[in-house]
Scaffold this motif. Structure first.
Motif, PDB file in Angstrom:
ATOM      1  N   TYR A 213       0.852  -1.184   0.000  1.00  8.83           N
ATOM      2  CA  TYR A 213       0.000   0.000   0.000  1.00  8.83           C
ATOM      3  C   TYR A 213       0.895   1.244   0.000  1.00  8.83           C
ATOM      4  O   TYR A 213       1.919   1.295   0.693  1.00  8.83           O
ATOM      5  CB  TYR A 213      -0.906   0.024   1.230  1.00  8.83           C
ATOM      6  N   TYR A 214       0.500   2.272  -0.735  1.00  8.18           N
ATOM      7  CA  TYR A 214       1.250   3.529  -0.806  1.00  8.18           C
ATOM      8  C   TYR A 214       0.369   4.664  -0.283  1.00  8.18           C
ATOM      9  O   TYR A 214      -0.830   4.723  -0.576  1.00  8.18           O
ATOM     10  CB  TYR A 214       1.691   3.827  -2.238  1.00  8.18           C
ATOM     11  N   ILE A 215       0.981   5.518   0.523  1.00  8.15           N
ATOM     12  CA  ILE A 215       0.247   6.672   1.052  1.00  8.15           C
ATOM     13  C   ILE A 215       1.062   7.939   0.785  1.00  8.15           C
ATOM     14  O   ILE A 215       2.292   7.879   0.651  1.00  8.15           O
ATOM     15  CB  ILE A 215      -0.016   6.542   2.567  1.00  8.15           C
ATOM     16  N   PRO A 216       0.407   9.093   0.721  1.00  2.80           N
ATOM     17  CA  PRO A 216       1.132  10.359   0.524  1.00  2.80           C
ATOM     18  C   PRO A 216       2.093  10.605   1.694  1.00  2.80           C
ATOM     19  O   PRO A 216       1.781  10.267   2.850  1.00  2.80           O
ATOM     20  CB  PRO A 216       0.032  11.417   0.483  1.00  2.80           C
ATOM     21  N   SER A 217       3.261  11.201   1.417  1.00  2.78           N
ATOM     22  CA  SER A 217       4.259  11.448   2.461  1.00  2.78           C
ATOM     23  C   SER A 217       3.714  12.363   3.552  1.00  2.78           C
ATOM     24  O   SER A 217       4.034  12.207   4.737  1.00  2.78           O
ATOM     25  CB  SER A 217       5.535  12.041   1.854  1.00  2.78           C
ATOM     26  N   LYS A 218       2.871  13.340   3.181  1.00  4.00           N
ATOM     27  CA  LYS A 218       2.298  14.248   4.181  1.00  4.00           C
ATOM     28  C   LYS A 218       1.458  13.479   5.188  1.00  4.00           C
ATOM     29  O   LYS A 218       1.465  13.778   6.385  1.00  4.00           O
ATOM     30  CB  LYS A 218       1.456  15.330   3.504  1.00  4.00           C
ATOM     31  N   LEU A 219       0.718  12.479   4.690  1.00  3.87           N
ATOM     32  CA  LEU A 219      -0.126  11.679   5.575  1.00  3.87           C
ATOM     33  C   LEU A 219       0.735  10.843   6.514  1.00  3.87           C
ATOM     34  O   LEU A 219       0.422  10.679   7.704  1.00  3.87           O
ATOM     35  CB  LEU A 219      -1.047  10.783   4.753  1.00  3.87           C
ATOM     36  N   PHE A 220       1.854  10.321   6.002  1.00  2.00           N
ATOM     37  CA  PHE A 220       2.777   9.545   6.834  1.00  2.00           C
ATOM     38  C   PHE A 220       3.282  10.399   8.002  1.00  2.00           C
ATOM     39  O   PHE A 220       3.288   9.962   9.154  1.00  2.00           O
ATOM     40  CB  PHE A 220       3.957   9.048   5.995  1.00  2.00           C
ATOM     41  N   HIS A 221       3.723  11.624   7.698  1.00  2.00           N
ATOM     42  CA  HIS A 221       4.255  12.505   8.748  1.00  2.00           C
ATOM     43  C   HIS A 221       3.169  12.934   9.726  1.00  2.00           C
ATOM     44  O   HIS A 221       3.428  13.101  10.927  1.00  2.00           O
ATOM     45  CB  HIS A 221       4.922  13.720   8.119  1.00  2.00           C
ATOM     46  N   LEU A 222       1.930  13.095   9.222  1.00  2.06           N
ATOM     47  CA  LEU A 222       0.809  13.431  10.097  1.00  2.06           C
ATOM     48  C   LEU A 222       0.553  12.305  11.093  1.00  2.06           C
ATOM     49  O   LEU A 222       0.389  12.533  12.300  1.00  2.06           O
ATOM     50  CB  LEU A 222      -0.451  13.706   9.267  1.00  2.06           C
ATOM     51  N   LEU A 223       0.548  11.074  10.599  1.00  2.90           N
ATOM     52  CA  LEU A 223       0.355   9.922  11.475  1.00  2.90           C
ATOM     53  C   LEU A 223       1.489   9.809  12.493  1.00  2.90           C
ATOM     54  O   LEU A 223       1.262   9.484  13.669  1.00  2.90           O
ATOM     55  CB  LEU A 223       0.278   8.636  10.634  1.00  2.90           C
ATOM     56  N   LYS A 224       2.707  10.085  12.039  1.00  6.59           N
ATOM     57  CA  LYS A 224       3.858  10.008  12.926  1.00  6.59           C
ATOM     58  C   LYS A 224       3.745  11.032  14.050  1.00  6.59           C
ATOM     59  O   LYS A 224       4.022  10.730  15.222  1.00  6.59           O
ATOM     60  CB  LYS A 224       5.135  10.240  12.131  1.00  6.59           C
TER      61      LYS A 224
END
Length: 420
Positions: A201-212
């Motif tokens: 699965y691929y997600i936008p980098s902004k969403l990754f940092h938001l989750l982090k």
């Protein structure tokens, strides 16, 4: 107190030289060439660090210095002198309130360093004088009236539990807590795209940092709650015996390490001088727990102060106690009171009590959350067999309208010497 210098010299050349040294400094500087004008300046309400030119061996100047010391006994003085002249400098230092001596030839770097140290000392000295003027009687009355009892007794368990659930609900399920994490996960499930060939699965980098970021916030809240719970559950009194010199060194280091919090409002923590005559005496002191308590009290002082305010951290001998005082300027609260009103002096240690309904999210990295900060601090102080009080006092140093300070006063019983 403003960083104000008053330079007394009859030498135009020296005046110009010092003026060039101070050109890019943060100090406000005034020059005075005649002695009568100097006395008029010192009679004003403005507080100065006096730099006194004694480069010439004129008896008149020494007599004038004696008059200044007699008329203004609390005035802190830095002497400029030339060792080639027949001046008994040590006699003058021992006789008058002279903090330091600067010897000719006077260099720019040496001059500025000596002035900086003297300014720091002058701030602390002024704060102690203010304490002697307005706090002593109040301290004595507080000791007589209040013997702070434990806040977390069984009678309050039901009300504490109810309020704690409310606070956890606010912190975890709303704002930057679990509520935000759930929202981010919802976006994650919507935005994630499956690469069937690779099985990824691929997600936008902004969403990754938001989750982090949301994960880090939840972790911080969890650690805060866990730390609070462990301290509240402690019942055994601390037994660590530590020399006061070591205690002082730790406190100074902790204040220095508050740099990131001081930068939020460009504030300064000024620490007091060490009461050297009790350096080998001991108190009960748990360094790990007291680090948490001192940091929480300093953050609280900074949080309720304004831009560029000074917070004072004073360590004194309040026989038979080691006294630690944290003072910050008092301001008007939402209910119209200033600082800590008498009716709130006891309530501030209760869980979830706040003077303001507005929370400054720049301080969210503090250890204790959920409105438990001062409650936990009180528990830590209790387990030392020590005392804590918080109240508002008059501040005769300030020129503002309120002229009041909030003072947190910690009292640690000094242990008897073993040989006694």
């Amino acid at each position: 107190m403003a960083d104000s210098l008053l330079i007394y010299t009859t030498s135009l050349e020296l005046e110009r030289r010092i003026e060039s040294y101070l050109k890019n400094s943060e100090y406000k500087c005034e020059f005075c060439r005649d002695f009568e004008g100097l006395k008029l300046k010192l009679n004003n309400e403005e507080e100065y660090l006096l730099v006194y030119d004694l480069l010439t061996d004129e008896k008149t100047e020494q007599q004038n210095l004696q008059e200044i010391a007699s008329s203004f006994p609390t005035q802190l003085i830095v002497l400029l002198f030339d060792k080639r002249n027949n001046v008994d400098v040590m006699r003058l230092v021992n006789s008058y309130n002279i903090y330091d001596i600067i010897q000719e030839p006077i260099s720019e770097s040496g001059f500025l360093l000596d002035i900086k140290r003297a300014m720091h000392f002058n701030k602390v000295l002024s704060k102690f004088e203010n304490y002697n003027l307005s706090e002593k009687r109040l301290f004595e009355s507080i000791i007589q009236i209040f013997d702070w009892r434990r806040e977390l007794d069984t009678k309050k368990v039901d009300s504490i539990a109810s309020e704690l659930i409310h606070q956890i609900n606010i912190s975890f399920l709303h704002g930057s807590g679990i509520g935000s994490l759930i929202s981010s996960l919802s976006i994650f499930f919507t935005k994630a795209k499956l690469d069937e060939e690779k099985g990824h699965y691929y997600i936008p980098s902004k969403l990754f940092h938001l989750l982090k970021d949301e994960y880090s916030e939840i972790l911080s809240l969890t650690e805060s709650l866990s730390e609070s719970q462990s301290i509240i559950a402690e019942k055994e009194m601390y037994g660590n015996v530590v020399k006061i010199q070591e205690v002082y060194n730790q406190i100074i280091q902790w204040a220095y390490d508050m740099g990131s919090f001081k930068q939020i409002k460009s504030q300064e923590i000024v620490t007091g001088v060490f009461p050297a005559h009790i350096e080998n005496k001991t108190i009960i002191w748990n360094p790990h727990r007291m680090k948490l308590a001192i940091e929480e009290l300093l953050i609280n002082a900074m949080k309720y102060s304004h831009e560029k305010d000074i917070i004072y951290l004073l360590i004194v001998y309040d026989k038979p106690f080691l006294g630690i005082r944290i003072l910050n300027p008092a301001y008007r609260n939402e209910d119209g009171s200033i600082g800590i009103h008498d009716k709130n002096a006891h309530k501030v240690f209760e869980p979830f009590f706040r003077l303001s309904s507005v929370v400054d999210d720049r301080y969210l990295q503090e250890t204790f959350r959920f409105g438990l900060g001062l409650t936990i601090v009180k528990k830590i102080i209790d387990l030392h067999g020590a005392g804590i009080s918080i109240f508002t006092v008059e501040d005769h140093m300030r020129k503002s309208e309120n002229k009041k300070d909030v003072c947190v006063w910690l009292r640690f019983p000094i242990l008897e010497d073993k040989e006694n």
